[in-house]
Structures are given as C-alpha cells and as structure tokens.
Design an enzyme around this catalytic site. Structure first.
Site, PDB file in Angstrom:
ATOM      1  N   GLY A 232       0.669  -1.561  -0.254  1.00  0.00           N
ATOM      2  CA  GLY A 232      -0.180  -0.195  -0.102  1.00  0.00           C
ATOM      3  C   GLY A 232       0.885   1.359   0.304  1.00  0.00           C
ATOM      4  N   HIS A 455      -4.827  33.922 -13.707  1.00  0.00           N
ATOM      5  CA  HIS A 455      -5.056  32.366 -14.221  1.00  0.00           C
ATOM      6  C   HIS A 455      -5.406  31.643 -13.079  1.00  0.00           C
ATOM      7  CE1 HIS A 455      -1.518  29.084 -14.395  1.00  0.00           C
ATOM      8  NE2 HIS A 455      -2.439  28.329 -14.031  1.00  0.00           N
ATOM      9  N   GLU A 456      -6.119  31.336 -11.923  1.00  0.00           N
ATOM     10  CA  GLU A 456      -6.673  31.087 -10.917  1.00  0.00           C
ATOM     11  C   GLU A 456      -7.963  30.511 -11.755  1.00  0.00           C
ATOM     12  OE1 GLU A 456      -5.176  29.031  -9.131  1.00  0.00           O
ATOM     13  OE2 GLU A 456      -3.018  29.457  -9.722  1.00  0.00           O
TER      14      GLU A 456
END
Ligand code: ADP
Length: 649
Positions: A232, A455-456
C-alpha cells in the site's frame, strides 16, 4: 533520559587515527632506512680468500646454520674497496657477506688460510649458529602492523558511514543484523489503535491466531504461512498494523528496513539476512517486519552486467533461501511492507514465502473519520469542530497525513494563543499539508498578482462550468510552498475515470494558461506545473488507456516495471509519430474548448478574477453567486477512493 548513576569518569586518551598512521609509517620507514652509510656487499668466497691472504681482513664471523660469512675489513684497508661500495663505505661491520654451500668445512678452510699468514697477522674467526629471533619477529610484526592499520581504516570507514551500519562494534559487527527488537511486553500497540483497514485487519487477525494457537491449524495437517506482504501507499499504517499483530499476539517484534541489508561490502547483506533469521528463530514465536522490502526484493535483472547489482541479488537470494529453510511451524512469521508489489521478484511472492498479499489502501470517508477519532484523543477541541466535515475535506489523505493534520492543528492553535482547537485550525493544517507553508512575505509585483489572479480564475471558471471536472472547493492567490496560487478541488472518490471526465479535467488544467492568453495576450511561465500534468495525462490517454481512435485499444503500459531499463520503445517509429500527432490533436481540442468556454463567460471570469484579487481567497459559494449552481453537482456520489487531493497551481 539522563543517567544519574555516579560513574567514574574514564580517563580519556584520545589518539587521532591520523596520528596512528603517521607513527606506523615512520616506524616502517625507520626499519628500512636505519643504516648509516652503505650496505654490506655480497662477495664470492674466492675473493674473500684473496682478501684474507692479502691480510686485509680483521675478523670473520661464520654463521653455520645459515651458511653465511660476515667479513670485517681492517679500518686502514677499507679504502681499498671503496669502488665495490660505489664510494659509500658502510660505517658498521660487516663489510662483506659471502655464502657457501652445505659441504663447506669452515674450521678446516679458515685454519688452512690462517696457517698461510704470519702468526701475529692471523684473522680472528668466530663460528656460531644463530637463533634467528628477529627473523621470527619479522613474520609476526609485519602482518600485525598490517592488521592494526586495516582495523583502524575500517573503523574510520564505519564511523563515516553513520556508525549505525556496523554498530558500536565496528568492523567485526558489520555482518550482524541491524534490526531493532521490541520485546513482547513492550509493545503497546493493538488493533484498537489501527482505525479502518477492515479487510487488512481481518487478514492479519488470522496471523495473530496462528501465533496464539498454532496447534489448532497444525493438528489438521495445515501449514502456517511463513509470511505476508503488506502492500500500500506510504503512511497507510503498514508498520502500525504489523506492530499491532505483535502487540495482540504478545510476541517479540523485529523490525528492519530493506535498505539496512544493503551495504558497500560484498556479502554483508546476505550475512545480515542470516543473522536476522538466526536471531528470530531464537526468539520464536515472533514477528519479523521488513519495511521497504523493494530495496532488496526488486526483480533480479535478466540482462546482468548492465543494470544489475550483484550484492543486492545475493542478499535477495539469501532471503529466499532463508525463507525456504525455516520450518513453517517454527513460529516465526515474516511481515514485509512495500508500496511497489509490482516490481518485486516473482520468486519472493510464490507460495511458501510471502504467499499472502494484504492490501492496505488509502482510507475512505468513513475510515478517515475513524482515524481522526484515534488521533483526536487527547486534543482539546472547540464546539464548532465537525468530524464529518473534516473527513470530507481530506480525500486522498493517508493515516499518517491525518495524524499530521491533528498535530499541526494543535500547533497552529497554540501559535494563535487559543485554548481550544477549532475548525479553522484544522482547515489551515490541511492546507499546509497539501500545499506547504504560506509565504506571505514573498515579493510579488501588482502586475504579477493580477496575472496570478487571472490564471487561478481561469482554472476555477472552467472547472465550475464543466460537469465532469473535479468540484472546486476554494481558490487562493496566497503563495504557498512552491506555488504562487492554487485552485483546490475535492475530487470525487472514484475507482474508474471515463474519457469525458479526463477531458474535462484537462480543460480545467489548461484553464489557467488560456486565461493568460485572453487577458494578457501572451503566455507566462506560471503554467509549467499544469502543462506537465496535462502532457502526462494526454500521453497516458493515448498510450496507456487506449482512448485514441487512431492508436486503438493498445496499451504500452508495463505493470511489471521490467521495461524501465529498456532503451527501445515497444512500438515502431511510425506509431511513435502517430502517438505524438494524437496527443497534439487532443491538446488542441482541449485548448479550443477551454478558449470557447472562457470567451463565452468572459464577464463572469473577469468578475471572479477581480474578486480574487480583492479577497485573495474565495470559495465555491462565490463561484455559485457569479455563475449559478454547478451543472451536474447533484450527481456526485462519494464512493470509495483512490483519489488524490488535487490542486492546480
Ligand atoms: P507505513 O508503514 O504504511 O508507511 P505507518 O504505519 O508508519 O505507515 O504509519 C505512520 C503513522 O500514521 C502511524 O504511526 C499512525 O500514527 C498513523 N496511521 C496510519 N494509518 C493509521 C490507521 N489506520 N489508524 C491510525 N493511525 C494510522
């Protein structure tokens, strides 16, 4: 911690290793050069006879057992032989040495020669047998000196390697196992401390039962498994689980990391494996836990010489042999952990060795709640704390991340001088763990800030308007870690991803870059991370998932990992070209779609950017106010997970 017992302070004699080297070297040099003047010369017996008769010899010592004679010339005659010494006459006697055969009768010969000389000029003759102590000592001292030097060199080396490797005993312990042993009553971890992981727990519970009542199983002729592999991602509680098995069964617990076997000396790994198993057998019943077993257990390479590491392979072979060698009823159970079961050697996984693989996955929503519960013990929580909310906001977090969030939240609250830890502290801790530390002091020009906001806002707008993209949670333009700004998503916890979902995801990834193009008319370097992920996704779709029409249902994915060292591609040049074309086409399609969305919703997008510039952090509610409710939002169904918490910078 501190040792209060009164101890006599040992007198410390500190001799630097380099000093020892210097003294040794000087000693050896002294032995070789401790002769003033030249060395005695070898001479034939016939020449010595001539010297004798010429009356040049003062004294002769004959060592019978070595058939060797030492000649001392009279001081007043020595100049005569200066040529023989190349001008460098020895200051000490003897001046000449001669060797004779076994049949040489010294008494007779010397008597005859002396008889030919006048009585007062007779040469003094000493005939003796020598006990050669020095020769004997030479045999002892030189090897001893070498040994001492060797010892100091390795001691230094061991220390340089971190000391732990060889242990305090230095070189003589290098082949000993470096594993840590926890005695049976010292392990306090039980299954109660391991939250979630139901499947894995059930499987390891069986191991506890084997250790507790082996007879129940062996009575029917069954064999107790020798080992289980815990597979895992990091931090999901594999070590914890193994410890809990030892704690529950109340048996000793050896833990060692795979990389501890690997050392620079040939054969050390194998000898450590042997030592570990020997110790384990002595402590049986017990658990041996090998963390990161892929460090030694990686598949042995077929093309030896190119990328092979013989030492590692020897260690692995030894591990395989030891696992075969011990009796399955001896009460030693080997648990090993890895996050790359696919690259392990097949021989390690076959029945009789690690015949069980136990998957330890990232926790789902409910399991995360439970893990939070374990780690919230002892924390002072405010009333607004909401466990379910927190579990929802940490998709893709491992148990270790959650433990970290809890600790980080407590530290944050303390830093803010609070008496209780509230929801905001936890959320800040989550942000910090995903994105790194906020860097408010980073100098950003107003122009750059505007560009980051666009951009964001681009990411946010596109992901809000596309039904299959990950739901947005918040957008920020506060620099954090390496990122200048970030859009945070709460991905659905899903096992399968469809092509549409991938395409929408890619549109929101490229949203930032397209927004820059629309507003600034030119791209900036801020989209590097987005483009990297986009490229990987696009190539993944075409070459791994068979999602391109022209390439068809082919996958060049290699789950064995064996092709990692191959320098050739598994497809032709023509296909390579086609792949590149397909990827390019895909990216163009995504770019155009994104451009269309952003131009269509230009006003909303600009409003969002302005709001972001003003507030620095905005949430899903703000987007809802501008664009209306999100399409497809109702269809989200949190299901089981392998989703990563994702953010686009
Ligand atoms: P791994 O060996 O898988 O890398 P660890 O077992 O070392 O992970 O886990 C690190 C820490 O994370 C543990 O000490 C524990 O505090 C926390 N942790 C991980 N999984 C769980 C879990 N299921 N329940 C409780 N704590 C967990």
């Amino acid at each position: 911690m501190a040792n209060n017992k009164k101890k006599k302070k040992p007198i410390k004699v500190s001799v630097g290793v380099s000093w020892i080297y210097i003294i040794l070297l000087l000693g050896i040099a002294w032995m070789f050069f401790n002769q003033s003047g030249g060395n005695p010369q070898k001479e034939e017996w016939a020449d010595v006879q001539a010297q004798w008769l010429a009356g040049d010899i003062k004294e002769i010592t004959f060592i019978r057992n070595e058939y060797e004679g030492h000649v001392t010339i009279k001081p007043e005659r020595i100049e005569k032989y200066s040529d023989k010494f190349g001008g460098n006459i020895p200051k000490k006697s003897p001046h000449f040495i001669f060797l004779v055969s076994g049949s040489f009768n010294a008494e007779e010969m010397f008597g005859q020669l002396n008889a030919q000389l006048p009585e007062n000029a007779a040469v003094k003759v000493v005939i003796e047998s020598k006990e050669n102590y020095w020769g004997f000592l030479e045999w002892i001292i030189f090897p001893l000196l070498l040994l001492v030097m060797w010892f100091f060199m390795f001691r230094g080396m061991n220390r340089n390697m971190g000391g732990g490797a060889g242990g305090p005993g230095g070189i003589f312990n290098v082949g000993k196992s470096t594993g840590k042993l926890a005695e049976k009553d010292s392990i306090k971890v039980t299954f109660k401390d391991v939250a979630g992981l139901y499947g894995a727990k059930e499987e390891v519970m069986e191991i506890v039962d084997f250790l507790k009542n082996p007879k129940k199983y062996t009575a029917l002729g069954g064999k107790i498994p020798k080992g289980a592999l815990l597979v895992g991602p990091p931090g999901t509680g594999k070590t914890l689980l193994a410890k809990a098995v030892a704690g529950e069964a109340n048996v000793p617990f050896f833990s060692i990391s795979g990389s501890d076997f690997v050392e620079m000396f040939v054969g050390v790994g194998a000898s450590r494996v042997r030592d570990l198993f020997r110790q384990a057998k002595e402590k049986s019943p017990c658990i041996v836990f090998i963390d990161e077993i892929d460090a030694v257990g990686r598949a042995r390479s077929k093309n030896a010489g190119f990328s092979s590491n013989d030492e590692r392979e020897n260690t692995l072979n030894q591990l395989l042999t030891e696992m075969d060698g011990f009796d399955s009823n001896s009460g030693v159970i080997i648990l090993a952990a890895t996050n790359r079961a696919d690259i392990l050697d097949k021989a390690l996984l076959r029945a009789g060795r690690f015949d069980r693989q136990i998957h330890v996955e990232l926790p789902d929503l409910k399991e995360r709640e439970e893990i939070f519960n374990v780690h919230l013990k002892g924390l002072k929580l405010a009333d607004d704390f909401n466990l379910e909310f927190l579990a929802k906001h940490t998709p893709g977090f491992s148990g270790a991340d959650i433990a970290n969030v809890c600790n980080e939240a407590a530290l944050t609250a303390a830093r803010r001088n609070k008496t209780l830890i509230d929801k905001q502290d936890f959320l800040d801790a989550v942000d910090r763990i995903i994105g790194g530390l906020e860097r408010k002091s980073k100098i950003i020009t107003p122009q750059e800030k505007k560009s980051i906001a666009h951009h964001e806002a681009g990411h946010a707008t596109v992901s809000w308007l596309l039904p299959n993209a990950n739901p947005l949670f918040k957008v920020t333009i506060v620099p954090r870690g390496q990122a200048l700004g970030a859009a945070w998503y709460l991905p659905e916890e899903r096992q399968l991803v469809t092509k549409d979902q991938m395409m929408d995801e890619m549109c929101s990834l490229i949203g930032g870059r397209v927004a820059e193009e629309i507003v600034n008319g030119q791209p900036s370097t801020g989209a590097l991370n987005d483009l990297e992920r986009l490229t990987k996704m696009a190539y993944g779709m075409v070459t791994f998932y068979g999602m391109s029409e022209k390439i068809g249902n082919l996958s060049f994915y290699d789950s064995t990992g064996a092709r990692g060292y191959d320098l050739t591609k598994p497809y032709s040049e023509k296909t390579a070209e086609l792949i590149d074309q397909e990827v390019k086409g895909l990216i163009n399609e995504i770019h155009d779609k994104t451009l269309r969305i952003l131009t269509e919703h230009r006003e909303g997008f600009l409003e969002l950017a302005a709001l972001l510039l003003d507030k620095e952090v905005i949430f899903a509610e703000d987007l809802e106010r501008i664009f209306g409710p999100r399409a497809g939002a109702a269809t989200q169904q949190p299901t089981e997970t392998v989703a990563e918490p994702s953010l686009s910078e």
